[in-house]
Design an enzyme around this catalytic site. Structure first.
Site, mmCIF file in Angstrom:
data_model
loop_
_atom_site.group_PDB
_atom_site.id
_atom_site.type_symbol
_atom_site.label_atom_id
_atom_site.label_comp_id
_atom_site.label_asym_id
_atom_site.label_seq_id
_atom_site.Cartn_x
_atom_site.Cartn_y
_atom_site.Cartn_z
ATOM 1 N N ASP A 77 7.731 -5.367 6.060
ATOM 2 C CA ASP A 77 6.891 -5.452 7.250
ATOM 3 C C ASP A 77 5.589 -6.213 7.033
ATOM 4 O O ASP A 77 5.123 -6.919 7.919
ATOM 5 C CB ASP A 77 6.570 -4.048 7.782
ATOM 6 C CG ASP A 77 5.642 -3.277 6.859
ATOM 7 O OD1 ASP A 77 5.981 -3.132 5.673
ATOM 8 O OD2 ASP A 77 4.579 -2.834 7.325
ATOM 9 N N ASP A 80 3.664 -4.971 1.697
ATOM 10 C CA ASP A 80 4.362 -4.024 0.827
ATOM 11 C C ASP A 80 5.845 -4.358 0.758
ATOM 12 O O ASP A 80 6.282 -5.397 1.233
ATOM 13 C CB ASP A 80 4.143 -2.590 1.331
ATOM 14 C CG ASP A 80 4.506 -2.441 2.806
ATOM 15 O OD1 ASP A 80 5.477 -3.093 3.245
ATOM 16 O OD2 ASP A 80 3.818 -1.696 3.523
ATOM 17 N N TYR A 229 3.597 4.287 10.323
ATOM 18 C CA TYR A 229 3.954 3.828 11.670
ATOM 19 C C TYR A 229 4.263 5.021 12.563
ATOM 20 O O TYR A 229 5.378 5.186 13.054
ATOM 21 C CB TYR A 229 5.126 2.844 11.620
ATOM 22 C CG TYR A 229 4.747 1.517 10.999
ATOM 23 C CD1 TYR A 229 4.033 0.570 11.726
ATOM 24 C CD2 TYR A 229 5.073 1.222 9.678
ATOM 25 C CE1 TYR A 229 3.658 -0.635 11.163
ATOM 26 C CE2 TYR A 229 4.705 0.010 9.102
ATOM 27 C CZ TYR A 229 3.999 -0.914 9.851
ATOM 28 O OH TYR A 229 3.623 -2.116 9.288
ATOM 29 N N GLU A 474 -4.442 -8.292 5.049
ATOM 30 C CA GLU A 474 -2.993 -8.049 5.007
ATOM 31 C C GLU A 474 -2.317 -8.684 6.218
ATOM 32 O O GLU A 474 -2.762 -8.508 7.351
ATOM 33 C CB GLU A 474 -2.678 -6.554 4.964
ATOM 34 C CG GLU A 474 -1.185 -6.280 4.770
ATOM 35 C CD GLU A 474 -0.870 -4.816 4.514
ATOM 36 O OE1 GLU A 474 0.229 -4.545 3.984
ATOM 37 O OE2 GLU A 474 -1.704 -3.944 4.842
#
Length: 626
Positions: A77, A80, A229, A474
């Site tokens: 995603d 990571d 999430y 990120e």
């Protein structure tokens, strides 16, 4: 007249003080190519022979094995190495929507094939993750153990357990979003791969039934997702979102009726939103249902669908600062929602503004805001302003897309890009060793994560390019997915766009079939939204250079072509960056000058303005004929 000439002579100095940071000049085609390329860096599984991000290699090759399944593939995603189902599905839905609306423009740029491959990498994985009608695997890997380590995906030693939802452990939000992704993707492949398209639609039907029949929040079943999430909005928005996409993909009235019957109880007609993203889908549902209404597909559901449309317009008005509750912006003009990865909301909201602008233009309608009627072009101008900001037109002159421009983030919070490629140095990087050797390193990433859109600046346009600043550095797949459509639209220029024609999937080559006209809409816009009795002609009358910048004087002539007198004329002017003479500003629109109250039949009105850009967008917001 002498006063006017003095004003004009002072204009260059005035403009130097008020001009925005930069004008146009961005290569949207290049940005589109790079933003698609980012998805290749996020691939999990066996990489294909035509892989263009060559510093990556195969990874996650045992995913699903412990559950007796092949769950190899899909996308990581963000920075990571976990495969989270909910944001991955939203990514595929938005990438597909981008192609559905602007595939023709992607084809002209030679990127349609790459975009479709990026969608298929996700849908191939979802097919594997949906082995039975009421079973869906929604996560591979565990965020907690993954975040404890800083390793290349090729070196992963973390737990790769697979987590699923089923009738005993439901997840309507996850199943609903995956149904939406499969339905939207089925449209993308309808012409180039009909058998695959039908397979995707079959999965979408089953997933929607699963989501609707066994209701529950997915993070109550897959609890390891909660920290990363969590589905804060619940699942009603995903059920409506999936129904909207299934109707668009199948034309099956069941899903249209579902939207009408459940609009009130599930919040589709009630929630007035100021955000859109992987968790909250209401604004997206409202935008799609407004499209169905404009296409004349609502039938006897028109009153309910009109309520969806009103909420869609509430969202659009809040974006451009003309609603009753407007979205916060940074001093530099970027919409601001939250500190952590704010850019996801920028691209998602800007995509909705882009398509809604084209829907309204196709329909010859205007946006009805608390501040008055707004021309559709203002929505597109807003989306362009956001894209230009993230590409470098901001107070820091920083591009937030890695690899675009000269000044972009070099220390991205991303395991793969921050550690030397396994092809350059195959020596194993252990779990904590990655933190000690690579994470804390104060140097540029050894691998450029081309096209990645990072989290972006804070509420005051500040940004720190540091690897441990994960809130800002990120990237994420769902940042890029909506951006594909906006970039394709901006790269396509001002050609003909009729988004209300029937949905026809683009071919995988640049040849696009001609579309059939849509049925005539069942409801008509207000007379004020049509500008046919009034013509607007602009021309550049002179230009000059001041301190290396060229300024232009534009003359705009507004002519009453009707046989009646025009009264109460209101003009909408966007992309205006300098002074204007010959009109009176009233709120967010412009009206007759003080010395003029009406425009008789056949007569014209002229006004002028000066700035250092191409002509402003001038359109008629409203008027009366007497």
């Amino acid at each position: 007249m002498g006063k006017l000439m003095r004003l004009i002579s002072m204009a260059p100095l005035f403009l130097l003080l008020c001009l925005p940071f930069a004008f146009g000049g961005h290569d949207y085609n290049q940005a589109l190519s790079k933003s698609i390329l980012f998805f290749e860096a996020q691939r999990s599984g066996y990489l294909p022979h035509n892989q263009r991000i060559t510093w990556r290699a195969n990874s996650g090759l045992n995913d699903g094995k412990a559950s007796g399944l092949d769950l190899v593939g899909g996308y990581y995603d963000a920075g990571d190495n976990v495969k989270f189902g909910l944001p991955m599905a939203f990514t595929i839905t938005m990438m597909s929507w981008s192609i559905i609306e602007y595939g023709k423009q992607m084809a002209a740029n030679g990127e349609l094939g790459h975009a479709m491959e990026a969608v298929k990498w996700g849908t191939d994985y979802f097919i594997k993750a949906h082995p039975q009608p009421y079973v869906l695997y929604g996560e591979v890997g565990d965020g907690n153990s993954d975040h404890y380590c800083w390793q290349r995906p090729e070196d992963m030693t973390t737990d790769r357990r697979a987590y699923k939802i089923d009738p005993s452990n439901p997840g309507s939000d996850l199943a609903g979003e995956t149904a939406a992704a499969m339905a939207a993707a089925s449209i993308v492949f309808r012409r180039s791969n009909p058998a695959y398209s039908r397979e995707l639609l079959r999965h979408a039907y089953q997933l929607f039934e699963f989501a609707d029949k066994y209701r529950g929040k997915y993070d109550s079943s897959i609890t390891v997702a909660q920290k990363f999430y969590r589905s804060i909005s619940g699942y009603n928005d995903e059920l409506l979102w999936a129904a909207a996409w299934l109707y668009q993909a199948s034309n099956n009235k069941y899903y249209l009726n579902y939207l009408a019957k459940n609009g009130d109880s599930m919040g589709g007609t009630g929630w007035a939103m100021t955000e859109f993203g992987w968790d909250v889908k209401y604004a997206g549902v409202q935008t799609l249902v407004a499209k169905f209404l404009m296409q004349g597909k609502a039938g006897h559901h028109a009153p309910v669908f009109e309520k969806y449309r009103q909420k869609a317009e509430y969202f659009m008005c809040s974006l451009i600062g003309k609603g009753s509750r407007n979205i916060q912006r940074t001093p530099g003009g970027l919409i601001y929602r939250q500190r952590w990865n704010n850019m996801q909301f920028v691209t998602s909201a800007s995509f909705l503004a882009t398509v809604y602008s084209d829907y309204l233009t196709s329909y010859r309608g205007s946006l009805k805001c608390a501040a008055g009627n707004v021309a559709p072009s203002e929505l597109l101008s807003f989306a362009k302003s956001q894209v230009d900001y993230l590409l470098g037109d901001n107070p820091r002159a920083t591009s937030y897309m890695v690899g675009y421009g000269n000044n972009y983030p070099r220390q991205v919070h991303h395991r793969g890009s921050s550690i030397v490629s396994i092809k350059v140095n195959p020596k194993f990087v252990a779990c904590r060793q990655g933190y000690a050797t690579w994470y804390t390193r104060k140097a540029s990433d050894p691998n450029v994560l081309t096209g990645a859109l990072v989290g972006g600046p804070d509420a005051y346009d500040n940004f720190a390019d540091e690897r441990d600043n994960y809130e800002q550095t990120e990237p994420a797949t769902y940042n890029n997915a909506p951006l594909l459509g906006i970039l394709a639209r901006l790269a396509g220029g001002h050609g003909g766009y009729n988004q209300l024609l029937p949905v026809v999937s683009p071919a995988s080559n640049p040849v696009i079939a001609k579309l059939k006209p849509a049925p005539k809409p069942k409801w008509t816009p207000t007379p004020a939204s049509s500008s046919s009795p009034i013509t607007i002609n602009q021309k550049m009358t002179t230009s000059w250079n001041h301190k290396g910048k060229t300024y232009y004087r534009y003359s705009t002539v507004v002519t009453n072509k009707s046989y009646k007198t025009v009264k109460a004329l209101k003009l909408s002017i966007s992309k205006l960056y300098g002074p204007i003479w010959g009109l009176t500003k009233s709120g967010n629109s412009y009206g007759f000058p003080e010395w003029l109250n009406t425009l008789p039949a056949g007569k014209s009105l002229e006004f002028v303005y000066i700035h250092a850009a191409s002509p402003a967008d001038v359109s008629v917001s409203s008027y009366n004929l007497a």
